[in-house]
Design a protein around this motif. Sequence first.
Motif, PDB file in Angstrom:
ATOM      1  N   ASN A 117       0.834  -1.205   0.000  1.00  0.00           N
ATOM      2  CA  ASN A 117       0.000   0.000   0.000  1.00  0.00           C
ATOM      3  C   ASN A 117       0.864   1.249   0.000  1.00  0.00           C
ATOM      4  N   VAL A 118       0.214   2.351  -0.240  1.00  0.00           N
ATOM      5  CA  VAL A 118       0.829   3.673  -0.136  1.00  0.00           C
ATOM      6  C   VAL A 118      -0.027   4.454   0.850  1.00  0.00           C
ATOM      7  N   GLN A 119       0.619   5.049   1.839  1.00  0.00           N
ATOM      8  CA  GLN A 119      -0.098   5.896   2.786  1.00  0.00           C
ATOM      9  C   GLN A 119       0.362   7.330   2.587  1.00  0.00           C
ATOM     10  N   ILE A 120      -0.587   8.243   2.595  1.00  0.00           N
ATOM     11  CA  ILE A 120      -0.316   9.662   2.390  1.00  0.00           C
ATOM     12  C   ILE A 120      -0.768  10.423   3.627  1.00  0.00           C
ATOM     13  N   SER A 121       0.104  11.313   4.111  1.00  0.00           N
ATOM     14  CA  SER A 121      -0.225  12.217   5.222  1.00  0.00           C
ATOM     15  C   SER A 121      -0.088  13.642   4.705  1.00  0.00           C
ATOM     16  N   VAL A 122      -1.134  14.438   4.870  1.00  0.00           N
ATOM     17  CA  VAL A 122      -1.170  15.814   4.384  1.00  0.00           C
ATOM     18  C   VAL A 122      -1.326  16.756   5.572  1.00  0.00           C
ATOM     19  N   LYS A 123      -0.449  17.750   5.682  1.00  0.00           N
ATOM     20  CA  LYS A 123      -0.529  18.710   6.792  1.00  0.00           C
ATOM     21  C   LYS A 123      -1.351  19.923   6.363  1.00  0.00           C
ATOM     22  N   ASP A 124      -2.450  20.146   7.070  1.00  0.00           N
ATOM     23  CA  ASP A 124      -3.293  21.331   6.911  1.00  0.00           C
ATOM     24  C   ASP A 124      -3.909  21.573   8.281  1.00  0.00           C
ATOM     25  N   SER A 125      -3.294  22.477   9.041  1.00  0.00           N
ATOM     26  CA  SER A 125      -3.662  22.658  10.456  1.00  0.00           C
ATOM     27  C   SER A 125      -5.103  23.127  10.651  1.00  0.00           C
ATOM     28  N   LYS A 126      -5.693  23.776   9.675  1.00  0.00           N
ATOM     29  CA  LYS A 126      -7.084  24.223   9.804  1.00  0.00           C
ATOM     30  C   LYS A 126      -8.054  23.118   9.381  1.00  0.00           C
ATOM     31  N   LYS A 127      -7.836  22.575   8.207  1.00  0.00           N
ATOM     32  CA  LYS A 127      -8.741  21.561   7.671  1.00  0.00           C
ATOM     33  C   LYS A 127      -8.777  20.312   8.545  1.00  0.00           C
ATOM     34  N   TYR A 128      -7.611  19.921   9.079  1.00  0.00           N
ATOM     35  CA  TYR A 128      -7.515  18.694   9.869  1.00  0.00           C
ATOM     36  C   TYR A 128      -7.232  18.985  11.342  1.00  0.00           C
ATOM     37  N   ALA A 129      -7.822  20.040  11.862  1.00  0.00           N
ATOM     38  CA  ALA A 129      -7.583  20.452  13.258  1.00  0.00           C
ATOM     39  C   ALA A 129      -7.934  19.338  14.246  1.00  0.00           C
ATOM     40  N   ASP A 130      -8.956  18.546  13.945  1.00  0.00           N
ATOM     41  CA  ASP A 130      -9.383  17.488  14.865  1.00  0.00           C
ATOM     42  C   ASP A 130      -8.427  16.295  14.894  1.00  0.00           C
ATOM     43  N   SER A 131      -7.493  16.243  13.948  1.00  0.00           N
ATOM     44  CA  SER A 131      -6.534  15.130  13.912  1.00  0.00           C
ATOM     45  C   SER A 131      -5.102  15.673  13.921  1.00  0.00           C
ATOM     46  N   GLY A 132      -4.871  16.657  14.763  1.00  0.00           N
ATOM     47  CA  GLY A 132      -3.525  17.181  14.945  1.00  0.00           C
ATOM     48  C   GLY A 132      -2.967  17.910  13.740  1.00  0.00           C
ATOM     49  N   GLY A 133      -3.838  18.278  12.802  1.00  0.00           N
ATOM     50  CA  GLY A 133      -3.384  18.997  11.613  1.00  0.00           C
ATOM     51  C   GLY A 133      -3.059  18.098  10.439  1.00  0.00           C
ATOM     52  N   TRP A 134      -3.265  16.794  10.597  1.00  0.00           N
ATOM     53  CA  TRP A 134      -2.917  15.839   9.546  1.00  0.00           C
ATOM     54  C   TRP A 134      -4.150  15.139   8.993  1.00  0.00           C
ATOM     55  N   GLY A 135      -4.182  14.985   7.662  1.00  0.00           N
ATOM     56  CA  GLY A 135      -5.178  14.169   6.986  1.00  0.00           C
ATOM     57  C   GLY A 135      -4.485  12.939   6.431  1.00  0.00           C
ATOM     58  N   TYR A 136      -5.198  11.817   6.394  1.00  0.00           N
ATOM     59  CA  TYR A 136      -4.587  10.542   6.021  1.00  0.00           C
ATOM     60  C   TYR A 136      -5.346   9.851   4.896  1.00  0.00           C
ATOM     61  N   GLY A 137      -4.607   9.104   4.099  1.00  0.00           N
ATOM     62  CA  GLY A 137      -5.197   8.259   3.065  1.00  0.00           C
ATOM     63  C   GLY A 137      -4.346   7.018   2.872  1.00  0.00           C
ATOM     64  N   GLN A 138      -4.995   5.915   2.534  1.00  0.00           N
ATOM     65  CA  GLN A 138      -4.274   4.685   2.216  1.00  0.00           C
ATOM     66  C   GLN A 138      -4.786   4.177   0.888  1.00  0.00           C
ATOM     67  N   PHE A 139      -3.847   3.728   0.050  1.00  0.00           N
ATOM     68  CA  PHE A 139      -4.159   3.316  -1.316  1.00  0.00           C
ATOM     69  C   PHE A 139      -3.535   1.961  -1.606  1.00  0.00           C
ATOM     70  N   GLU A 140      -4.323   1.058  -2.171  1.00  0.00           N
ATOM     71  CA  GLU A 140      -3.841  -0.243  -2.621  1.00  0.00           C
ATOM     72  C   GLU A 140      -3.994  -0.283  -4.131  1.00  0.00           C
TER      73      GLU A 140
END
Length: 174
Positions: A117-140
Motif C-alpha cells: 500500500n501507499v499511505q499519504i499524510s497531508v498537513k493542513d492545520s485548519k482543515k484537519y484540526a481534529d486530527s492534529g493537523g494531519w489528513g490521512y489516506g491509504q491506497f492499494e
Amino acid sequence: MRKFTAFGLLSSGIGAIYLSVAVADGATDNVSPIYGVSLPDGYRGWQMITVAHEAGQNNDIRGILGNDIALKAFREGTRPFPDGAVIARLAYVYKSSPENDAVFPAPQSFVAGNSTNVQISVKDSKKYADSGGWGYGQFENGVANQSEPLLKSCFACHTKLDRSKDFVFSHYSP
C-alpha cells in the motif's frame, strides 16, 4: 470531485511548489474517506526521507518520501510541520532474494517485493484540526481504501508519539 490548485513559493525563494488537493463532492472518486486525501501527482519522484522495516504482522519494507515542504522541514528539524507538507509511505513485502543470495557466502539479501500500500499524510492545520493537523489516506494498487475504521486508526496510532514529533513516525536520514 472538485480539484483545487494552489501555487506557492518556497521560503528560500528557489522555486515554485505545485500542490493539488482533491476534495470529494459527495462522491468517492479516488479519495480517502473522512479526510478526502488523494494520491498526489508525481509523488513517486519525490525525494527519499528515510527507509524503514517493520517486522511482525506487517513484515514490510518502507520508503518514506516527501514533497519539497516536508523535505525541508525534515532536514531543518522544523516541528510542527508547515501546512502543505505531504509525506508518502510506500510499503512493500519484505522478502529474501535467493538470486542475490546465490552470489554471497550465506543467505543475507532482502529486497522489496510486491507493493502492499501507499499511505499519504497531508498537513493542513485548519482543515484537519481534529486530527492534529494531519489528513490521512491509504491506497492499494492506486485505489483509495474506503474503510473508515482503518482511516480512523491512523490518527489514533500517531497520537501515541511524543508530541514534539508532530504525530510523525519518521525522521530524516541524511
